[in-house]
Design an enzyme around this catalytic site. Structure first.
Site, PDB file in Angstrom:
ATOM      1  N   ASP A 134      34.979  36.082  11.734  1.00 60.46           N
ATOM      2  CA  ASP A 134      34.014  35.352  10.908  1.00 60.46           C
ATOM      3  C   ASP A 134      33.849  33.943  11.430  1.00 60.46           C
ATOM      4  O   ASP A 134      34.533  33.534  12.356  1.00 60.46           O
ATOM      5  CB  ASP A 134      34.568  35.232   9.478  1.00 60.46           C
ATOM      6  N   LYS A 138      28.825  36.245   8.290  1.00 62.14           N
ATOM      7  CA  LYS A 138      27.653  36.349   7.426  1.00 62.14           C
ATOM      8  C   LYS A 138      27.279  34.991   6.834  1.00 62.14           C
ATOM      9  O   LYS A 138      26.133  34.731   6.579  1.00 62.14           O
ATOM     10  CB  LYS A 138      27.933  37.318   6.271  1.00 62.14           C
ATOM     11  N   MET A 169      33.401  29.234  -2.889  1.00 58.88           N
ATOM     12  CA  MET A 169      31.949  29.113  -2.692  1.00 58.88           C
ATOM     13  C   MET A 169      31.362  28.292  -3.823  1.00 58.88           C
ATOM     14  O   MET A 169      32.067  27.576  -4.517  1.00 58.88           O
ATOM     15  CB  MET A 169      31.302  30.506  -2.608  1.00 58.88           C
TER      16      MET A 169
HETATM   17  N1  SAH Z   1      38.926  35.060   2.427  1.00 63.71           N
HETATM   18  C1  SAH Z   1      38.798  33.635   2.277  1.00 63.71           C
HETATM   19  C2  SAH Z   1      37.626  33.254   1.388  1.00 63.71           C
HETATM   20  C3  SAH Z   1      36.288  33.647   1.953  1.00 63.71           C
HETATM   21  S1  SAH Z   1      34.958  33.136   0.929  1.00 63.71           S
HETATM   22  C4  SAH Z   1      40.110  33.077   1.738  1.00 63.71           C
HETATM   23  O1  SAH Z   1      40.987  33.816   1.327  1.00 63.71           O
HETATM   24  O2  SAH Z   1      40.275  31.850   1.741  1.00 63.71           O
HETATM   25  C5  SAH Z   1      34.534  31.585   1.674  1.00 63.71           C
HETATM   26  C6  SAH Z   1      34.858  30.457   0.717  1.00 63.71           C
HETATM   27  O3  SAH Z   1      36.229  30.112   0.825  1.00 63.71           O
HETATM   28  C7  SAH Z   1      34.134  29.175   1.032  1.00 63.71           C
HETATM   29  O4  SAH Z   1      32.814  29.174   0.522  1.00 63.71           O
HETATM   30  C8  SAH Z   1      35.003  28.175   0.331  1.00 63.71           C
HETATM   31  O5  SAH Z   1      34.815  28.180  -1.059  1.00 63.71           O
HETATM   32  C9  SAH Z   1      36.368  28.745   0.583  1.00 63.71           C
HETATM   33  N2  SAH Z   1      36.959  28.113   1.782  1.00 63.71           N
HETATM   34  C10 SAH Z   1      37.346  28.720   2.915  1.00 63.71           C
HETATM   35  N3  SAH Z   1      37.870  27.834   3.789  1.00 63.71           N
HETATM   36  C11 SAH Z   1      37.811  26.638   3.163  1.00 63.71           C
HETATM   37  C12 SAH Z   1      38.202  25.326   3.530  1.00 63.71           C
HETATM   38  N4  SAH Z   1      38.756  25.066   4.725  1.00 63.71           N
HETATM   39  N5  SAH Z   1      38.008  24.316   2.651  1.00 63.71           N
HETATM   40  C13 SAH Z   1      37.454  24.558   1.440  1.00 63.71           C
HETATM   41  N6  SAH Z   1      37.059  25.783   1.046  1.00 63.71           N
HETATM   42  C14 SAH Z   1      37.246  26.812   1.892  1.00 63.71           C
END
Ligand code: SAH
Length: 488
Positions: free
Chosen positions: A36, A58, A173
């Site tokens: 991703d 995506k 998100m």
């Molecule tokens: N599978 C991932 C989440 C994917 S959805 C997990 O477990 O973390 C993607 C969302 O994750 C983003 O829109 C944001 O809300 C959050 N996210 C992922 N990386 C981030 C980061 N470095 N800082 C803040 N939010 C983050």
């Protein structure tokens, strides 16, 4: 052919240090990596050079790969007998559609394994100084999807139930849906003054945190232009940040520092600076190239001086290819120009007899004042200064210079040069880094200039630049300490 295994692997929230050991192991083994956008850029550095690396993200404005296409790729590569790593940001089973991909493997009869990752919902608040649970403040935590598109409200979210949840709410998100989130929660009975933290780019350089309340978070996040990726956390624990914020307290937090030394040496300095909170731009301006040289009979010298760590490494490499080892230096007095060179000698099994206090040629001359020298060998770069050989000759010694490598320019691409020119500091660790960096970057105007020592500072002045920081002692550690002192 038996099918290869699909590994659904979490890559953590962004800081490459938060990749798990198991993830790194599988990345290094994979034939194919499907990843991703939100994975640490450095995560792929450990992939095999011949691994096929495909982007199937995506999110964001770039290419959008439909989920069915990802399933098809996973199954197809595994059927061809390949080891497939499906690398996702955070944890694969937390808003990562990892469950769907596991089901697709199951249906296709492909073996799969899951490697959990550190999810953003826990790690990002932690980097902002917020524990998601805390005795007396939150005895539970809910992970909730906020959705990126505020125009598409999720009917699956039961707002009254979320508002009534007795604990911390963590929204993934949805930074653009903040007004809707805050409104629904207050309507459902959460106090308007309940603390809310929005953390952008958590665990990455440039992490930003906004601490607000449900009543003003939407307005303030808009004013601060908080952008994805961001985590929104609602609950009294958010306030602990006022006391527990630790990231911002690191001595080089918020400073961008460019490192111009050759890549193999740059990484240790860069790692040290990052640990202190700096955002590091690796802009190597030089690299070394081995020179053809006949190794003389070392037994003919009573003193062997080595003037850089690379010189030491080259010397041992030449000894090895001549079928020799450290014993070729037995009985010689061995002098190192500084602690780094002494360390490199030690790696080859030689404990230097002389290491000056000041890690410069002049320092070594002084340190050798009491040593009786008839024949000396100076191992160094082709372009090295003649201070040491001249001083030894003046003292009546016969001196041979053995140039085992030369320093040449490393091309600098324009984005890297631009990033270095925009940094808060540019560090120089030798006269050659000065010369070649300025050639490649076309000058320097703006950043503070940090020099490792007098020879480097002299090269800067020759180029019309006055160093703002000079290391004391003249070593990488001294340079780091001088940067910390200057940044205070
Ligand atoms: N599978 C991932 C989440 C994917 S959805 C997990 O477990 O973390 C993607 C969302 O994750 C983003 O829109 C944001 O809300 C959050 N996210 C992922 N990386 C981030 C980061 N470095 N800082 C803040 N939010 C983050």
């Amino acid at each position: 052919m038996s099918a290869g295994t699909v590994y659904l692997v979490g890559a953590g929230p962004g800081d490459p240090g938060l990749l798990t050991v198991r993830a790194a192991e599988l990345i290094a083994r994979a034939d194919v990596i499907l990843h991703d956008r939100l994975i640490p850029a450095e995560a792929l550095a450990g992939a095999r050079p011949d691994a096929e690396v495909l982007y199937v993200g995506k999110q964001g404005g770039g290419r959008q790969v439909p989920q069915q296409e990802t399933h098809r790729l996973l199954v197809e590569h595994a059927h061809a007998g390949r080891t497939v790593v499906r690398l996702k940001g955070g944890d694969p089973f937390v808003f990562g559609r990892g469950g769907e991909e596991a089901l697709a493997c199951l249906e296709a009869g492909i073996p799969f394994e899951v490697v959990p990752g550190i999810t953003a919902g826990v790690a990002v608040p932690a980097y902002a100084g917020i524990p998601v649970t805390h005795r007396e403040l939150a005895s539970g935590v809910a992970f909730v999807t906020g959705h990126e598109d505020p125009a598409k409200p999720d009917p699956a979210l039961d707002w009254p139930a979320l508002a009534a949840f007795p604990g911390t709410l963590v929204f993934y998100m949805g930074v653009r849906s903040l007004p809707r989130i805050a409104e629904h929660l207050v309507a459902g009975g959460r106090p308007a003054d309940e603390p809310v933290a929005v953390v952008e780019r958590g665990t990455l350089p440039g992490q930003r945190t906004l601490l607000a309340t449900l009543s003003d978070v939407a307005e303030r996040a808009a004013a601060e232009r908080m952008r994805a990726p961001a985590i929104t956390l609602v609950g009294p624990v958010a306030e602990l940040r006022e006391r527990l914020a630790w990231l911002e307290r690191r001595p080089l937090h918020g400073r961008t520092i460019a490192v111009t030394r050759a890549r193999p040496q740059a990484s240790a300095l860069a790692a040290r600076l990052r640990e202190l909170g700096a955002d590091v731009v690796e802009a190597p301006a030089i690299r070394t190239r081995s020179l053809e040289a006949e190794l003389p009979d070392l037994a003919a010298y009573d003193l062997v001086c080595v003037s850089s760590p690379n010189g030491a490494a080259e010397l041992f490499a030449r000894l090895a290819s001549a079928g020799l080892d450290a014993r070729a230096l037995a009985g010689r007095t061995v002098a190192a120009i500084g602690p780094g060179t002494a360390r490199a000698l030690k790696e080859g099994g030689i404990v230097a007899d002389v290491v000056p206090e000041r890690a410069v040629a002049e320092g070594l001359v002084e340190a050798l004042a009491g040593v009786d020298v008839r024949r000396a060998l100076v191992v160094r770069a082709r372009e090295g200064r003649d201070v040491l050989p001249d001083a030894l000759r003046e003292r009546g010694a016969e001196v041979d210079v053995l140039a085992l490598y030369e320093t040449v320019a490393e091309p600098l691409d324009e984005p890297t040069a631009r990033a270095a020119r925009a940094a808060d500091y540019v560090t120089f660790t030798s006269a050659s880094t000065v010369r070649y960096f300025l050639d490649a970057a076309g000058g320097l105007d703006g950043p503070r200039i940090a020099s490792i020592g007098p020879a480097t500072s002299a090269a800067l002045r020759d180029a019309g630049l006055e160093p703002h920081v000079e290391a004391e002692p003249h070593t990488p550690d001294g340079l780091v300490a001088a940067l910390v002192a200057d940044a205070r």
